[in-house]
Write a protein that holds these residues in place. Structure first.
Motif: not given
Lengths: 291, 458
Positions: B77, B101, B105, B182, B185-186, B188, B199-200, B202, B424
């Protein structure tokens, strides 16, 4: 003698219940009409500001309507009105086409993706509709539709782009058109397109009117999407954002009565459309060809 | 539950599959797996073949130009921050273009979409080549381009009609949704300054939201509880009161039926945001309702419609009744008239009064017919943004919390993303809302008659 008495007491009982019902209905009707009545009153009120000291205005005036359409320096209502009209016309054309084609396919044609499409539509319908709103904004921005006059195109796309998911009511209507009509047309050598355009569509006036009107009304009554897409571009505001802004802290004192006037101006055409449409709505639900 | 996992039977079998093309296709067919459209061109379907070829060329060009790069960036990202660089020529500091990012994405996911789209085109091309090959071998007629066009208005009408709506849905509904999902899972969010580079992480956000001891988790569970209470009350009360209203208007003794109906329909005809904004101003401490009551001497202090949590919750439910009851009335009127009159007559003979007939005949009948409608209303109420946002805005909000006492999951989601930039967490809330609704409605919906026996009335 006794019978007469019984009859009279029954009549009296009926009279009492009927009176109670009518009184109850009147009270309810007053509750339901009260806010509408109040906004109409406010739109004619001469004293400005949202803080009222009496229920009925002290003096009446038409100035609120006049300044709504002439005082364009801060909140340009006539421009918002034309913006909304343009957006409504285009999104109405596109979404009517989308809705009718998808619902016809779902109702009459049998193909591999049909059930999958219907399940997909159902799943997509479970997500909060504006969860993806921010994402839609960035997508429109990345293809250059977030600035200037393109905002109108963006709003048309937002209102009509995913209209293909709203096929349930029209599909239900098409389902009621007897299949025998289609089969007769096929025997006469019609192609599927001809059946769609020459048999189904002419029989579907109620649902077409319904689809046209609902999609036309969309841009007038939505303000969340419009707010996210327009951001600070006041030139492209639709009436819904305009009315919302009139109630914001910095405007409310000066614009409150104008808000009421604007609300009346928007509500009258929509109310007329709705009451007109309601007939088609019930017709649409009860089917196309009457026995 | 069992039929949720029913094995799907292919209703539309076709001999022209990719598998058969690999097994039985001629050398030209196999070559057209590399050069799309070759099989069509060899069998005189020149225009069709050229279209496939053009699609392949443009896909490869897209991948080389930007697609492959976009997809490869999805993993990290981007990590290059914008920096101040001294510009010698101009004598000023300039910002070098760093990575964004969000755009990485978005472009990455869009490129993945294009790639999946190309796989579908590839399958269709291979099948089409095999079909042409197969028909030629068996001496059958191969469609010319004109035949194909004709088919698009007859046998393949669904392709013509569905293409544009489907593209609209893909671009404006599915793509944004996957983009949003998505984000869950970051990292943000404005938390830790991750608004440009993120970043990711999880499942960390999910753990945070579902955790009872975290302040965010506590907000989530209380908002979820209120959302469910609200949805149950808003759906149930609207349904029953709307039905009673319809029955009362329809009963034999009532005069001026259409006048009463008009009074109630008038409130639907006014755009919802207008009537809700009016309600909000009317219920302010110095709004019309309080002024009226104070002038009449009934109360000395303004009523705390939106400032006290309990008052606010009751107020939004009651106002939602004002909004919703006429709708229910409109929708159930027709169905009510379909209830067989004999049932009521029999009940009357047995000496049942109005209340008993309602609970023993009307309600069970209506529940049987309108279960799908109830599910839709329930879903609609869980996602009922307008009523809450325009009326109370979620207030009253306790100090230091992101969610107010009347906030639903959706309005909280809106506040988290638009106002507070916790993108997020907002995405996590959206996904959890979806899961709750999916469980409730999928199980109920698939067990209703209208889904199982869709063509029962045709």
């Amino acid at each position: 003698m006794n019978e007469k008495k019984a009859l009279r007491s029954m009549k009296r009982k009926k009279f009492v219940t009927n009176s109670i019902v009518h009184v109850l209905l009147s009270i309810l009707a007053v509750i339901w009409v009260f806010p509408i009545f109040w906004v109409v009153l406010t739109s004619f009120r001469a004293e400005k500001g949202s803080y009222v000291s009496s229920f009925f205005p002290k003096s009446y005036t038409l100035d609120n309507y006049k300044s709504l359409f002439t005082n364009t320096s801060v909140l340009n209502f006539p421009k918002m009105f034309t913006n909304t009209l343009i957006i409504a016309i285009f999104s109405c054309l596109i979404s009517t086409f989308f809705v009718l084609s998808v619902s016809y396919c779902m109702s009459r044609l049998r193909f591999k993706m049909r059930k999958k499409y219907m399940n997909m539509a159902m799943i997509l319908g479970l997500f909060p509709s504006f969860m993806s709103m921010v994402a839609v904004y960035y997508i429109l921005k990345s293809i250059g539709l977030s600035e200037g006059a393109m905002i109108r195109v963006a709003l048309v796309l937002v209102y009509s782009g995913a209209a293909g998911l709203q096929f349930y009511i029209a599909k239900g209507f098409f389902d009621t058109i007897p299949k025998a009509l289609d089969e007769a047309a096929y025997i006469d050598g019609c192609t599927k397109w001809q059946v769609f355009s020459k048999v189904t569509i002419p029989l579907s006036k109620p649902i077409i009117v319904y689809t046209v009107l609902t999609s036309f009304m969309g841009p007038w009554v939505d303000f969340i999407f419009a707010k996210v897409i327009c951001r600070a571009n006041a030139d492209y505001y639709t009436v819904a954002i305009g009315l919302w802004r009139m109630l914001e802290r910095e405007y409310i004192d000066k614009w409150y009565t104008c808000f009421a006037a604007g609300a009346v101006c928007i509500s009258i055409p929509i109310a007329i459309l709705f009451i007109f449409m309601q007939r088609f709505y019930t017709d649409g639900l009860s089917g196309a060809v009457k026995g | 539950m069992a039929n949720l996992f029913k094995k799907h039977v292919n209703e539309f079998p076709s001999p022209y599959t990719v598998k058969n093309a690999v097994k039985e296709g001629s050398i030209v067919t196999k070559l057209s797996m590399l050069i799309l459209g070759l099989g069509n061109i060899a069998n005189k379907q020149i225009i069709k073949g050229l279209i496939y070829l053009a699609l392949e060329v443009s896909f490869i060009a897209f991948m080389v130009m930007s697609g492959a790069h976009n997809i490869s960036m999805l993993g990290s990202l981007g990590d290059k921050a914008a920096e101040e660089v001294w510009n010698e020529a101009k004598g000023i500091y300039e910002y070098s273009a760093g990575d964004d990012s969000l755009l990485i994405l978005l472009y990455g996911i869009a490129s993945l979409f294009v790639a999946v789209g190309f796989v579908l085109i590839w399958v269709s091309a291979v099948r089409s080549a095999y079909k042409a090959d197969y028909l030629k071998k068996n001496g059958k007629h191969i469609n010319s381009f004109a035949d194909d066009i004709k088919d698009l208005f007859d046998k393949n009408l669904h392709k013509t009609l569905m293409t544009l709506p489907m593209l609209g849905i893909l671009a404006l509904s599915i793509l944004p949704l996957i983009f949003m999902i998505s984000m869950a899972f970051t990292n943000y969010s404005k938390d830790g300054d991750h608004l440009v580079l993120f970043d990711w992480v999880g499942l960390k956000n999910f753990a945070k939201v579902l955790n009872f001891s975290d302040s965010l988790g506590q907000s989530f569970w209380s908002v979820l509880g209120w959302t469910l209470v609200w949805a149950v009350f808003a759906t149930g009360l609207n349904y029953i009161l709307g039905m009673i209203l319809a029955i009362v208007i329809n009963r034999k003794g009532t005069r001026l039926k259409s006048f009463w109906r008009f009074c109630f329909i008038l409130s639907i005809a006014v755009p919802q945001f207008v009537s809700l904004l009016i309600m909000r101003t009317m219920l302010q401490p110095s709004g019309a309702v309080n002024v009226l009551l104070q002038n009449m001497g009934l109360i000395s202090q303004p009523l705390p419609f939106f400032t006290d949590p309990t008052w606010a919750r009751v107020t939004v439910i009651v106002i939602n009744l004002w909004v919703g009851v006429p709708y229910t009335m409109l929708q159930v009127t027709g169905i009510l008239q379909n209830i067989p009159a004999e049932l009521y007559e029999a009940a009357k003979v047995d000496g049942a009064n109005a209340v008993v007939t309602f609970f023993k005949i009307t309600l069970p009948y209506m529940l049987f017919v309108t279960t799908p409608y109830l599910i839709t209303t329930f879903t609609g109420n869980v996602n009922n943004f307008n009523v809450i946002y325009l009326l109370s805005g979620g207030d009253p909000t306790p100090v230091g919390s992101t969610a107010g006492k009347t906030d639903l999951l959706v309005t909280w989601l809106y506040k988290l993303t638009i106002d507070q930039q916790y993108y997020n967490i907002g995405a996590v809330i959206g996904i959890l809302t979806f899961i709750v609704l999916a469980i409730v409605s999928l199980v109920t919906y698939r067990n209703t008659g209208s889904y199982k026996n869709e063509e029962g009335f045709q």
